[in-house]
Scaffold this motif. Structure first.
Motif, PDB file in Angstrom:
ATOM      1  N   PRO A 397      28.786 -13.627  13.825  1.00 51.35           N
ATOM      2  CA  PRO A 397      29.599 -14.008  12.765  1.00 51.35           C
ATOM      3  C   PRO A 397      30.479 -12.692  12.642  1.00 51.35           C
ATOM      4  CG  PRO A 397      27.644 -13.985  12.195  1.00 51.35           C
ATOM      5  CD  PRO A 397      27.579 -13.420  13.415  1.00 51.35           C
ATOM      6  N   ASN A 398      29.639 -10.947  13.020  1.00 54.59           N
ATOM      7  CA  ASN A 398      30.495  -9.735  13.300  1.00 54.59           C
ATOM      8  C   ASN A 398      31.302  -9.184  13.617  1.00 54.59           C
ATOM      9  OD1 ASN A 398      29.067  -9.747  10.369  1.00 54.59           O
ATOM     10  ND2 ASN A 398      27.386  -9.686  10.952  1.00 54.59           N
ATOM     11  N   PHE A 399      31.812  -8.204  14.006  1.00 55.07           N
ATOM     12  CA  PHE A 399      32.073  -7.283  14.967  1.00 55.07           C
ATOM     13  C   PHE A 399      31.559  -7.203  16.301  1.00 55.07           C
ATOM     14  CE2 PHE A 399      33.241  -3.181  16.866  1.00 55.07           C
ATOM     15  CZ  PHE A 399      34.494  -3.152  18.008  1.00 55.07           C
ATOM     16  N   THR A 400      31.919  -8.353  17.057  1.00 54.83           N
ATOM     17  CA  THR A 400      31.221  -8.699  18.437  1.00 54.83           C
ATOM     18  C   THR A 400      29.876  -7.756  19.437  1.00 54.83           C
ATOM     19  OG1 THR A 400      31.935 -10.253  18.289  1.00 54.83           O
ATOM     20  CG2 THR A 400      30.523  -9.283  20.943  1.00 54.83           C
ATOM     21  N   HIS A 401      31.185  -6.288  18.867  1.00 53.05           N
ATOM     22  CA  HIS A 401      29.694  -4.929  19.980  1.00 53.05           C
ATOM     23  C   HIS A 401      29.862  -4.011  18.485  1.00 53.05           C
ATOM     24  CE1 HIS A 401      31.908  -6.460  23.622  1.00 53.05           C
ATOM     25  NE2 HIS A 401      32.902  -6.814  22.738  1.00 53.05           N
ATOM     26  N   ASN A 402      28.888  -4.472  17.627  1.00 50.05           N
ATOM     27  CA  ASN A 402      28.887  -3.436  16.260  1.00 50.05           C
ATOM     28  C   ASN A 402      27.456  -2.521  16.847  1.00 50.05           C
ATOM     29  OD1 ASN A 402      29.068  -2.233  13.634  1.00 50.05           O
ATOM     30  ND2 ASN A 402      27.083  -3.730  12.884  1.00 50.05           N
ATOM     31  N   GLY A 403      26.848  -2.850  17.573  1.00 49.76           N
ATOM     32  CA  GLY A 403      25.245  -2.293  17.738  1.00 49.76           C
ATOM     33  C   GLY A 403      26.001  -1.415  18.302  1.00 49.76           C
ATOM     34  N   SER A 404      26.646  -1.555  19.847  1.00 54.78           N
ATOM     35  CA  SER A 404      26.615  -0.248  20.527  1.00 54.78           C
ATOM     36  C   SER A 404      27.721   0.667  19.635  1.00 54.78           C
ATOM     37  CB  SER A 404      27.921  -1.182  22.032  1.00 54.78           C
ATOM     38  OG  SER A 404      27.928  -1.558  23.062  1.00 54.78           O
ATOM     39  N   TYR A 405      28.182   0.456  18.988  1.00 60.54           N
ATOM     40  CA  TYR A 405      29.501   1.144  17.677  1.00 60.54           C
ATOM     41  C   TYR A 405      28.418   1.737  16.879  1.00 60.54           C
ATOM     42  CZ  TYR A 405      34.383  -0.097  19.452  1.00 60.54           C
ATOM     43  OH  TYR A 405      35.282  -0.628  20.102  1.00 60.54           O
ATOM     44  N   ARG A 406      27.185   1.268  16.231  1.00 60.90           N
ATOM     45  CA  ARG A 406      26.463   2.031  15.743  1.00 60.90           C
ATOM     46  C   ARG A 406      25.524   2.909  16.481  1.00 60.90           C
ATOM     47  NH1 ARG A 406      23.804  -2.071  11.187  1.00 60.90           N
ATOM     48  NH2 ARG A 406      22.623  -0.252  10.728  1.00 60.90           N
ATOM     49  N   SER A 407      24.914   2.599  17.268  1.00 56.76           N
ATOM     50  CA  SER A 407      24.271   3.074  18.194  1.00 56.76           C
ATOM     51  C   SER A 407      25.070   4.958  18.727  1.00 56.76           C
ATOM     52  CB  SER A 407      24.068   2.768  19.458  1.00 56.76           C
ATOM     53  OG  SER A 407      22.909   3.167  20.449  1.00 56.76           O
ATOM     54  N   TYR A 408      26.073   4.506  19.534  1.00 60.29           N
ATOM     55  CA  TYR A 408      27.164   5.911  19.221  1.00 60.29           C
ATOM     56  C   TYR A 408      27.206   6.767  18.064  1.00 60.29           C
ATOM     57  CZ  TYR A 408      31.036   8.382  19.919  1.00 60.29           C
ATOM     58  OH  TYR A 408      32.378   9.251  19.603  1.00 60.29           O
ATOM     59  N   PHE A 409      27.578   5.926  16.857  1.00 61.63           N
ATOM     60  CA  PHE A 409      27.348   6.850  15.863  1.00 61.63           C
ATOM     61  C   PHE A 409      26.745   7.716  15.515  1.00 61.63           C
ATOM     62  CE2 PHE A 409      31.139   3.122  13.983  1.00 61.63           C
ATOM     63  CZ  PHE A 409      31.668   3.914  14.637  1.00 61.63           C
ATOM     64  N   ARG A 410      25.392   7.378  16.121  1.00 65.09           N
ATOM     65  CA  ARG A 410      23.996   7.574  15.162  1.00 65.09           C
ATOM     66  C   ARG A 410      23.564   9.196  16.130  1.00 65.09           C
ATOM     67  NH1 ARG A 410      21.835   2.523  14.794  1.00 65.09           N
ATOM     68  NH2 ARG A 410      21.453   2.401  16.782  1.00 65.09           N
ATOM     69  N   LEU A 411      24.134   8.618  17.604  1.00 68.63           N
ATOM     70  CA  LEU A 411      24.115   9.608  18.773  1.00 68.63           C
ATOM     71  C   LEU A 411      25.245  10.763  18.592  1.00 68.63           C
ATOM     72  CD1 LEU A 411      23.782  11.317  21.425  1.00 68.63           C
ATOM     73  CD2 LEU A 411      24.870   9.399  22.120  1.00 68.63           C
ATOM     74  N   ALA A 412      26.440  10.347  18.028  1.00 72.29           N
ATOM     75  CA  ALA A 412      27.510  11.612  18.268  1.00 72.29           C
ATOM     76  C   ALA A 412      26.819  13.192  16.769  1.00 72.29           C
ATOM     77  CB  ALA A 412      29.252  10.348  17.963  1.00 72.29           C
ATOM     78  N   ASN A 413      26.702  11.481  15.963  1.00 71.61           N
ATOM     79  CA  ASN A 413      26.190  12.778  14.111  1.00 71.61           C
ATOM     80  C   ASN A 413      24.839  12.777  14.629  1.00 71.61           C
ATOM     81  OD1 ASN A 413      28.478  11.586  13.102  1.00 71.61           O
ATOM     82  ND2 ASN A 413      27.797   9.694  12.569  1.00 71.61           N
ATOM     83  N   ALA A 414      24.276  13.063  15.158  1.00 69.98           N
ATOM     84  CA  ALA A 414      22.972  13.873  15.568  1.00 69.98           C
ATOM     85  C   ALA A 414      22.809  15.284  16.238  1.00 69.98           C
ATOM     86  CB  ALA A 414      21.739  12.748  16.203  1.00 69.98           C
ATOM     87  N   GLY A 415      23.916  15.058  16.993  1.00 69.89           N
ATOM     88  CA  GLY A 415      23.717  16.628  17.226  1.00 69.89           C
ATOM     89  C   GLY A 415      24.093  16.818  18.627  1.00 69.89           C
ATOM     90  N   TYR A 416      22.903  15.988  19.494  1.00 68.52           N
ATOM     91  CA  TYR A 416      22.348  16.502  21.142  1.00 68.52           C
ATOM     92  C   TYR A 416      23.115  15.182  22.112  1.00 68.52           C
ATOM     93  CZ  TYR A 416      19.409  12.501  19.390  1.00 68.52           C
ATOM     94  OH  TYR A 416      19.484  11.457  18.577  1.00 68.52           O
ATOM     95  N   GLU A 417      24.681  15.385  21.521  1.00 63.95           N
ATOM     96  CA  GLU A 417      25.613  14.057  22.632  1.00 63.95           C
ATOM     97  C   GLU A 417      25.443  15.075  23.701  1.00 63.95           C
ATOM     98  OE1 GLU A 417      29.821  11.490  22.813  1.00 63.95           O
ATOM     99  OE2 GLU A 417      28.916  12.962  21.090  1.00 63.95           O
ATOM    100  N   GLU A 418      25.961  14.615  25.158  1.00 64.16           N
ATOM    101  CA  GLU A 418      26.481  15.030  25.914  1.00 64.16           C
ATOM    102  C   GLU A 418      27.610  14.556  26.073  1.00 64.16           C
ATOM    103  OE1 GLU A 418      22.950  16.421  28.851  1.00 64.16           O
ATOM    104  OE2 GLU A 418      21.905  15.956  27.091  1.00 64.16           O
ATOM    105  N   PRO A 419      28.559  15.046  27.566  1.00 66.54           N
ATOM    106  CA  PRO A 419      29.857  14.731  27.671  1.00 66.54           C
ATOM    107  C   PRO A 419      28.969  13.182  29.051  1.00 66.54           C
ATOM    108  CG  PRO A 419      29.903  16.516  28.051  1.00 66.54           C
ATOM    109  CD  PRO A 419      28.577  16.487  27.409  1.00 66.54           C
ATOM    110  N   LEU A 420      29.898  12.335  29.028  1.00 64.38           N
ATOM    111  CA  LEU A 420      29.687  10.744  29.790  1.00 64.38           C
ATOM    112  C   LEU A 420      29.781  11.750  31.621  1.00 64.38           C
ATOM    113  CD1 LEU A 420      30.567   8.183  28.060  1.00 64.38           C
ATOM    114  CD2 LEU A 420      28.104   9.491  27.916  1.00 64.38           C
ATOM    115  N   THR A 421      30.443  12.832  31.563  1.00 60.62           N
ATOM    116  CA  THR A 421      30.440  13.399  33.171  1.00 60.62           C
ATOM    117  C   THR A 421      29.319  14.004  33.381  1.00 60.62           C
ATOM    118  OG1 THR A 421      30.892  15.400  32.298  1.00 60.62           O
ATOM    119  CG2 THR A 421      32.627  13.642  33.129  1.00 60.62           C
ATOM    120  N   THR A 422      27.765  13.791  32.712  1.00 59.01           N
ATOM    121  CA  THR A 422      26.344  14.032  33.514  1.00 59.01           C
ATOM    122  C   THR A 422      25.839  13.124  34.296  1.00 59.01           C
ATOM    123  OG1 THR A 422      26.001  15.125  30.857  1.00 59.01           O
ATOM    124  CG2 THR A 422      24.470  15.362  32.398  1.00 59.01           C
TER     125      THR A 422
END
Length: 620
Positions: A397-422
């Motif tokens: 009933p909500n935004f279909t990809h909400n789970g992926s976006y929320r997971s990415y937001f947690r990663l981005a705000n946690a400070g240990y994200e790495e470029p996806l070219t890794t």
């Protein structure tokens, strides 16, 4: 990614490879043809095999060395996989120190006993999970060499993906079990040691004979050529299967145009099969008991529905069978088949099946490089999992990809994200690899529909499929497909979102009266620029869209169905951190201004995306 490309090119001379300028321009695919005959001892869990490999060098380069993967050697104490699993800051709970504690009869072994090239013995050396081969004579462009091999293996106790006697009691999950020629492409050889991530291989044809105790039932990649002699449910309707007089059966499988071959075996498997009209035969292999019977009985129809949806929307599934097999340590994709653990509730069982099935499109047929660009395969697959589950299992009933976006937001705000070219093996943390490759990768895909428009997005998905089947497309290929369909320039999108960790954050800074006009001030807070959909809602409930493409995208997306009518288009140079929009209507008529109410843009702070117009603002 560009830096790694030049490093790889610089290493070519060390590998004894002659480089031509044409190699950087032309698409080529090496061709392999495997013939293997394997005998499995179910008491010792050891096997012997012969392998004949026809290897065709379709590259413009002359090859002086070759490399095989020997994956099972990773499952030994003090291997690179063992050391990495014990020393990484956040170990995979499925591995941790388990390899270190394997006993001699539980370790993995894959050893080459003899190797000939065109009938003559060659020198080779085992370097843990890689076999290094010095060719007797170079393989020139266009030439085919024939390698004859004898090898020996011991199936490791199930730790990660492959092995025997997993947590649910499945005897054999035989993935990564044979000496596999490493991939060679425009970046040279991909002879990466196996330390726990995923795989990359050459497309080709497999002809595999497996001799095993006759009580065992097998399934996996390929087509069973002697089904009417084997029986066990594989035989054609009405066929009387001859009774076996010996202690073993020899199963004969063929698999055309695949880049790997997996099989699984257990004496207690149940086989269920169903033919999809104008589609593949679907096989389910599982051990029927109180933990599996109810949910697996429902899985067949969900699998059929998912295959039908994917074939219609992502490209037609090209093989004649697909098998869902209980085994492994979670869920892992292979050509024409998947291994999944089976003691799951229905949502989990269907979800993991759908996820691994969708890999058949992106890992299996397009052939994304899961090792060096795992975000491509896992990103498209994770995105597709949400889409397909929404279509065939339960409507979100909500935004279909909400789970992926929320997971990415947690990663981005946690400070240990790495470029996806890794490279997949070289992430500093497992907790950066998973949310990055799976979830940020999925966000990349869905956000692309925001950048180019949904209609262009759907067309580009099918073009990607039609243009790159069996060709191992890379990230640049994907970007170019979307550019060609949309007419937009998108290199900036890759450079920011894939090759960097810069974040998207836009805000509505002010909504102010300007006589009978309303002035909106927008600001870019984050470092990554994006085109904006700015939706103005009026007091009467009507809505209009102000579209703000980036100058560097060199064009505009078309208007989209379900999105408010576009009233204006105003370009935004990425160098400008603020911009102003004039509505041409008094502020008394404005209810709110919101950036991207569709939520497809991965703005890490949505709290500043919307501003409601208050009575006080109207009086100013």
């Amino acid at each position: 990614m560009i830096k790694r490309l030049w490093l790889a090119l610089g290493m070519f001379t060390l590998l004894g490879v002659s480089i031509s300028a044409q190699a950087q321009k032309d698409r080529f695919q090496q061709k392999v043809k495997y013939e293997m005959d394997v005998k499995m001892d179910v008491v010792s869990n050891q096997y012997t095999g012969t392998q004949k490999l026809h290897y065709t060098n379709n590259s413009p380069d002359t090859l002086y060395r070759a490399f095989y993967h020997l994956y099972y050697n990773a499952f030994r104490p003090n291997s690179m996989m063992d050391v990495r699993s014990r020393t990484i800051a956040d170990p995979d709970r499925r591995v941790m120190d388990r390899i270190q504690n394997l006993q001699p009869n539980e370790i993995g072994i894959l050893e080459v006993k003899s190797l000939k090239m065109n009938g003559k013995a060659v020198n080779f050396a085992h370097e843990e999970t890689i076999l290094e081969v010095d060719l007797l004579e170079p393989i020139a462009p266009g030439e085919t060499a024939v390698f004859d091999m004898e090898f020996f293996g011991q199936v490791p106790l199930q730790v990660r993906r492959a092995g025997r006697d997993n947590s649910e009691g499945i005897r054999y999950s035989m993935s990564q079990w044979y000496p596999k020629m490493a991939a060679y492409d425009v970046r040279g050889w991909h002879a990466n040691p196996y330390v726990g991530r995923e795989f990359y291989g050459n497309f080709g044809d497999f002809d595999v004979k497996i001799t095993i105790d006759k009580d065992y039932l097998l399934g996996g990649t390929g087509y069973l050529e002697n089904a009417n002699q084997i029986g066990k449910g594989y035989e054609d309707a009405g066929v009387k299967v001859p009774k076996s007089s010996g202690k073993t059966l020899t199963w004969h499988f063929t698999a055309p145009n695949v880049h790997d071959f997996m099989w699984a075996a257990d004496p207690n498997y149940t086989l269920e099969k169903k033919q999809i009209p104008n589609g593949p035969m679907v096989h389910l292999l599982y051990v029927k008991n109180e933990k599996t019977e109810e949910n697996w009985s429902k899985l067949m129809q969900y699998t059929i529905d998912a295959i039908a949806y994917c074939s219609e929307n992502f490209g037609e599934y090209p093989y004649k069978q697909y098998s869902v097999i209980q085994g492994g340590d979670g869920g892992m994709e292979y050509p024409m088949a998947t291994l999944i653990t089976g003691h799951r509730n229905l949502r989990s069982l269907v979800g993991v099946t759908v996820h691994e099935l969708i890999h058949s499109w992106y890992y299996g047929v397009l052939g994304f490089n899961e090792s060096s660009e795992p975000w491509l395969d896992e990103g498209f697959t994770t995105w597709g999992t949400s889409v397909v589950m929404d279509a065939v299992f339960e409507k979100d009933p909500n935004f279909t990809h909400n789970g992926s976006y929320r997971s990415y937001f947690r990663l981005a705000n946690a400070g240990y994200e790495e470029p996806l070219t890794t490279h997949g093996d070289h992430y500093n943390l497992n907790s950066a690899y998973g949310p990055g490759t799976y979830n940020k990768g999925a966000v990349f895909v869905e956000q692309m529909s925001y950048v180019v428009g949904k209609e262009n997005f759907d067309k580009a998905l099918l073009k990607l499929w039609n243009d790159f089947q069996y060709k191992h497309p890379n990230g640049n290929d994907v970007i170019r497909v979307f550019e060609k369909v949309s007419g937009l320039e998108l290199d900036w999108y890759y450079d920011y979102f894939i090759a960097s960790t810069k974040k998207i954050d836009y805000g509505v800074k002010a909504v102010e009266a300007d006589g009978n006009n309303t002035k909106i001030t927008l600001e870019r807070v984050g470092m990554m620029p994006m085109p904006l959909d700015v939706v103005v809602t009026y007091q009467d409930g009507s809505q209009e869209l102000i579209y703000m493409p980036l100058v560097i995208q060199r064009g505009s997306k078309p208007e989209e169905a379900g999105i408010p009518k576009r009233v204006a288009t105003q370009k935004w140079p990425w160098t400008n951190y603020t911009t102003e929009v004039s509505l041409g209507r008094p502020i008394s008529e404005i209810k709110s201004v919101e950036i991207d109410p569709s939520m497809r843009m991965a703005d890490v702070n949505r709290e500043n995306n919307k501003m409601e117009v208050s009575v006080e603002m109207q009086k100013k």
